[in-house]
Motif scaffolding. Sequence first.
Motif, PDB file in Angstrom:
ATOM      1  N   ASP A  82       5.545  -7.463   7.953  1.00  0.00           N
ATOM      2  CA  ASP A  82       5.345  -7.628   9.429  1.00  0.00           C
ATOM      3  C   ASP A  82       4.236  -6.767  10.054  1.00  0.00           C
ATOM      4  OD1 ASP A  82       5.964  -8.420  11.888  1.00  0.00           O
ATOM      5  OD2 ASP A  82       7.585  -6.979  12.283  1.00  0.00           O
ATOM      6  N   ASN A  83       3.293  -7.412  10.276  1.00  0.00           N
ATOM      7  CA  ASN A  83       2.188  -6.813  11.037  1.00  0.00           C
ATOM      8  C   ASN A  83       2.251  -6.946  12.708  1.00  0.00           C
ATOM      9  OD1 ASN A  83       1.341  -9.433  10.999  1.00  0.00           O
ATOM     10  ND2 ASN A  83      -0.914  -8.974  10.179  1.00  0.00           N
ATOM     11  N   SER A  84       3.241  -7.372  13.139  1.00  0.00           N
ATOM     12  CA  SER A  84       3.357  -7.890  14.492  1.00  0.00           C
ATOM     13  C   SER A  84       3.188  -6.827  15.333  1.00  0.00           C
ATOM     14  CB  SER A  84       4.403  -8.906  14.788  1.00  0.00           C
ATOM     15  OG  SER A  84       5.834  -8.475  14.373  1.00  0.00           O
TER      16      SER A  84
ATOM     17  N   LEU B 277       3.274   1.777   8.027  1.00  0.00           N
ATOM     18  CA  LEU B 277       2.568   2.495   7.223  1.00  0.00           C
ATOM     19  C   LEU B 277       3.419   3.426   6.354  1.00  0.00           C
ATOM     20  CD1 LEU B 277       0.387   4.023   5.703  1.00  0.00           C
ATOM     21  CD2 LEU B 277      -0.066   5.263   7.768  1.00  0.00           C
ATOM     22  N   TYR B 278       4.670   3.922   7.197  1.00  0.00           N
ATOM     23  CA  TYR B 278       5.511   4.711   6.578  1.00  0.00           C
ATOM     24  C   TYR B 278       6.409   4.015   5.630  1.00  0.00           C
ATOM     25  CZ  TYR B 278       8.417   9.224   6.445  1.00  0.00           C
ATOM     26  OH  TYR B 278       8.992  10.408   5.966  1.00  0.00           O
ATOM     27  N   ALA B 279       6.654   2.886   6.073  1.00  0.00           N
ATOM     28  CA  ALA B 279       7.463   1.999   5.001  1.00  0.00           C
ATOM     29  C   ALA B 279       6.733   1.783   3.713  1.00  0.00           C
ATOM     30  CB  ALA B 279       7.886   0.681   5.643  1.00  0.00           C
ATOM     31  N   SER B 280       5.714   1.286   3.842  1.00  0.00           N
ATOM     32  CA  SER B 280       4.742   1.237   2.551  1.00  0.00           C
ATOM     33  C   SER B 280       4.780   2.472   1.796  1.00  0.00           C
ATOM     34  CB  SER B 280       3.160   0.898   3.057  1.00  0.00           C
ATOM     35  OG  SER B 280       2.620   1.781   3.382  1.00  0.00           O
ATOM     36  N   GLU B 281       4.491   3.574   2.397  1.00  0.00           N
ATOM     37  CA  GLU B 281       4.388   4.908   1.542  1.00  0.00           C
ATOM     38  C   GLU B 281       6.076   5.225   0.892  1.00  0.00           C
ATOM     39  OE1 GLU B 281       3.509   7.778   4.526  1.00  0.00           O
ATOM     40  OE2 GLU B 281       1.254   7.254   4.505  1.00  0.00           O
ATOM     41  N   LEU B 282       7.131   4.923   1.608  1.00  0.00           N
ATOM     42  CA  LEU B 282       8.182   4.963   1.114  1.00  0.00           C
ATOM     43  C   LEU B 282       8.893   4.167  -0.025  1.00  0.00           C
ATOM     44  CD1 LEU B 282      10.650   6.903   1.871  1.00  0.00           C
ATOM     45  CD2 LEU B 282      11.666   5.398   3.561  1.00  0.00           C
TER      46      LEU B 282
ATOM     47  N   LEU C 109      -2.648  -1.071   2.604  1.00  0.00           N
ATOM     48  CA  LEU C 109      -3.334  -2.085   1.671  1.00  0.00           C
ATOM     49  C   LEU C 109      -3.265  -1.433   0.260  1.00  0.00           C
ATOM     50  CD1 LEU C 109      -4.452  -4.957   0.808  1.00  0.00           C
ATOM     51  CD2 LEU C 109      -6.626  -4.098   1.577  1.00  0.00           C
ATOM     52  N   ASN C 110      -3.440  -0.193   0.358  1.00  0.00           N
ATOM     53  CA  ASN C 110      -3.663   0.652  -1.220  1.00  0.00           C
ATOM     54  C   ASN C 110      -2.175   0.507  -1.421  1.00  0.00           C
ATOM     55  OD1 ASN C 110      -6.350   1.042  -1.331  1.00  0.00           O
ATOM     56  ND2 ASN C 110      -6.328   3.085  -0.065  1.00  0.00           N
ATOM     57  N   ASN C 111      -1.098   1.037  -0.581  1.00  0.00           N
ATOM     58  CA  ASN C 111      -0.072   1.184  -1.194  1.00  0.00           C
ATOM     59  C   ASN C 111       0.763  -0.077  -1.707  1.00  0.00           C
ATOM     60  OD1 ASN C 111       0.394   4.013  -0.231  1.00  0.00           O
ATOM     61  ND2 ASN C 111       0.860   3.378   1.776  1.00  0.00           N
TER      62      ASN C 111
END
Length: 497
Positions: free
Chosen positions: A214-216, A224-229, A274-276
């Motif tokens: 979701d990027n809305s 960002l934190y969700a991708s890291e987690l 994107l990297n994550n």
Amino acid sequence: MDPRKKVKVQQYEDEDEMEYDERNDQQQDMQFREQNIELFDERQLREMIFQFENNYKLNSDLRMRYPNQPDKFIDSEVDLDEDLRKLLILPAYPQLYPIFYSSNAVQIVIQLLLHNNLSISYDVIQFLKELVAPDGEVEPKIILQLYDCLIRNYLIESLGELIVKNEEKTQEEVNLLHDCFEVIENMVDIKSSISKEIGIRSKIIQYLVKRVEDNSQTLDDNRLYASELLVILTQQTKENLEIIGRSGGIESLLIVLNQYRKKDPETAEEKEILNNVYDLLTLLLIQEENQDYFQSYEGLQLMIKIIQGKTSSSIRAYSLILLAINNHKENCQKLIQIGGLSIIFPILERKGLKHKDQNKQFEIDETTVQIIKQLLRRNTDITFKQRIFEKCVEKLESLKKLRNEYVEVIPLIDPEEYDNLDENQLQKIYFDLLGKGLIVIESIDVILLELIYKDLEVQIDKQEIISSVKQMLKYTGEKEDIEYYNPLLQKFEVNPQ
């Protein structure tokens, strides 16, 4: 009501609009700690817990009796709020944790996570954030017993419910979600096995994937934190990788990549997300089942489009192609069907995907020859395999040129040159050279061995190729590889000409 006690109360249906000023949490908490830190002891903690339990019971009773009359229970929530702020001193005294987790306070704290008043939930999360990662030295046994107690009292389930129902419509909700993530990260950092419990006991993994997709949201720190987690929760937990695959998570991650097939991220946060996502897919594609899901969502086709788009992530997309076809016959065939050879062999000749940085170019070269090696190794379809042979013969000079380029800087290991070294030392040298380019040479040699076996003229020292492949099988060959390549080698041992 004590005018010094200010707590924010959320709105309820069918009630008069009520607003309460929000207190300055950090300032009051700091003042309380400074005034009491030298005085805090077991007796005070027990008194706090006793008062906390009583105020919780009172608030619960009043809410049940007067569900639509906030004025009847608001004072009890102010008291609960103050109790939670007072408990913030506890993490400074981890030696007192056993008293806390031996009481009913743990169960109450976790139940308050889902309190109807969001401000109470927020206070609880602030307390938990400090509690699970106290400052200073802590006896490992104490912190692990705390974690066990929290999990036993359904902390993970409650966190999961709180996270999933959070719509991030207000700044308080945004902050609450971020702090929930922090509690999880802190616990997993100390006890990694909690990652598996999170996958089993909640829908947090599935939520995180959707939150990354979701990027809305205007405020994107939580994305960002969700991708890291997600990366943290999957690095050492294969069960969570399975959860992502089976719940359609790979499709969500590919949707993220699709947004950047022709463009690069515009912000540092986007770039990190994107990297994550690439890191996640790298982990996911280790599993054969996830390789299946990857292609069912046309992952190979998307990777080719990203490479053709010449974005900054093209090299990572190229690496995912290798991971998707690794030891996977169907994906090898699919790559040929969708025109993959027309992408790979030009890259072999340093056309299309290339890089000025030597390390990046090494990564591209390694990926290219390993893809070709996999396509020859895994394709059992005669027609497909013949197409690969024809391409290899057509680009034979490029293969030999690339091999020579790496031979010039990476000498092949000859055991006779290391008479004074034992086998362990030789093995260490071998693996060191792999990372410096030997892996490219060996992959090309395996390709050339296949061509030689088919009696195709390659005009190269056959014994050098055979020696190289034997060396590879000795140090890195798995049983399946040995069974496949030994018959090819035996042909030349019987008839070296």
